[in-house]
Design an enzyme around this catalytic site. Structure first.
Site, mmCIF file in Angstrom:
data_model
loop_
_atom_site.group_PDB
_atom_site.id
_atom_site.type_symbol
_atom_site.label_atom_id
_atom_site.label_comp_id
_atom_site.label_asym_id
_atom_site.label_seq_id
_atom_site.Cartn_x
_atom_site.Cartn_y
_atom_site.Cartn_z
ATOM 1 N N ARG A 116 -29.461 1.518 -27.212
ATOM 2 C CA ARG A 116 -28.420 0.607 -27.699
ATOM 3 C C ARG A 116 -27.974 -0.297 -26.565
ATOM 4 N NH1 ARG A 116 -26.000 2.552 -32.291
ATOM 5 N NH2 ARG A 116 -25.296 0.399 -32.526
ATOM 6 N N LYS A 172 -20.507 12.233 -36.777
ATOM 7 C CA LYS A 172 -21.126 11.311 -37.732
ATOM 8 C C LYS A 172 -21.699 12.037 -38.944
ATOM 9 C CE LYS A 172 -22.195 8.138 -33.949
ATOM 10 N NZ LYS A 172 -23.213 7.318 -33.262
ATOM 11 N N PRO A 200 -22.532 3.823 -38.382
ATOM 12 C CA PRO A 200 -21.097 4.095 -38.457
ATOM 13 C C PRO A 200 -20.675 5.113 -37.411
ATOM 14 C CG PRO A 200 -22.091 4.152 -40.648
ATOM 15 C CD PRO A 200 -23.216 4.068 -39.662
ATOM 16 N N GLU A 201 -19.521 4.862 -36.795
ATOM 17 C CA GLU A 201 -19.008 5.801 -35.808
ATOM 18 C C GLU A 201 -18.061 6.783 -36.492
ATOM 19 O OE1 GLU A 201 -18.218 4.243 -31.925
ATOM 20 O OE2 GLU A 201 -19.433 2.453 -32.278
#
Length: 280
Positions: free
Chosen positions: A268, A52, A2-3
């Protein structure tokens, strides 16, 4: 993972449900019994987020610190059953790390990377090591700029470093760089100050829209529609998920028609347009 917009939305949900109330805390899973016991019976004062990281302040100088990681979820639901009487879902064995309850709400935390009861000093230490968060009041973009402008690392790497900008994850990274036509492999020290200011100002718009819509909005037509809804006092309608470059490997760029590229950068998949984002 989650950002930042997701964590700020979650903090808001927890705050609306529990702030100012005495909370019953338990660990149905059993892995957080000691921590839950420290929170049980205390008043939850406020829930906040920085990047985060999620924090919930309880009376008596006790803080809950949560980092969801890749698979964590923190769901907040009304306890009202079909008959209008308070109820709570039956926990699935081995899943619910922490449960928070009051008369009206239940919050279940599952699979976090981090769940701990910490002191105010420990909270301050986490804040100190994080970069500015575009969703927090009075962030300092100059702090991020100082770190970017002195670095030989690529801007794609720097945007994923939470000590540079807190809350930006892979989707915002890819989309932000595309929106400003920035070569993702350009070293931070070669980024122009005006370019960074424009990127930061964009984040200050985009990330609150992510909170309001419940999803990341970066295509300009979606951004404009959401801003118009907010200006009219309307709820933001979440459109079908659609991005400029994120997860569009091999597809044509929406601007120039070139194929969207991908490469792993700091673990990523980075997505970009080699023509629109070539170094100038």
């Amino acid at each position: 993972m989650p950002e930042g917009h997701t964590l700020h939305a979650l903090a808001g949900s927890i705050d609306r449900a529990f702030a100012g109330t005495t909370v019953t805390a338990s660990s149905p899973q059993g892995r957080f019994e000691d921590g839950a016991a420290l929170l049980d019976g205390r008043v939850l004062r406020e829930a906040t987020a920085w990047g985060k990281h999620l924090f919930a302040e309880f009376d008596g100088d006790a803080w809950l610190h949560v980092h969801l990681g890749l698979i964590g979820k923190f769901a907040v639901h009304s306890r009202a059953g079909h008959d209008g009487m308070p109820s709570a879902p039956v926990p699935v064995q081995g899943q619910v790390r922490l449960r928070l309850l009051n008369d009206a709400w239940v919050g279940d935390l599952r699979g976090p990377n981090l769940c701990a009861v910490v002191t105010p000093d420990e909270v301050a230490a986490v804040h100190a090591r994080l970069g500015p968060d575009p969703l927090r009041p009075d962030p300092d973009p100059e702090l991020a700029w100082r770190r970017i402008s002195r670095s030989t690392r690529s801007i794609a790497e720097l945007l994923m470093d939470q000590a540079v900008v807190a809350g930006v994850g892979n989707v915002y990274r890819c989309e932000l760089l595309f929106r400003h036509r920035v070569d993702p492999f350009r070293p931070g020290r070669e980024i122009r100050p005006a370019t960074w200011r424009a990127m930061w100002e964009d984040l200050v718009v985009l990330m609150p829209l992510g909170v309001a819509a419940g999803q990341i909005l970066t295509r300009q037509e979606q951004v404009d529609a959401a801003l118009a809804q907010l200006a009219a006092g309307q709820r933001v309608t979440a459109p079908k998920r659609s991005y400029n470059v994120y997860k569009r490997t091999g597809e044509p760029c929406r601007v120039c028609g070139s194929r969207v590229r991908t490469q792993v950068v700091v673990g990523r998949n980075l997505f970009w347009c080699g023509r629109c984002q070539r170094r100038r």
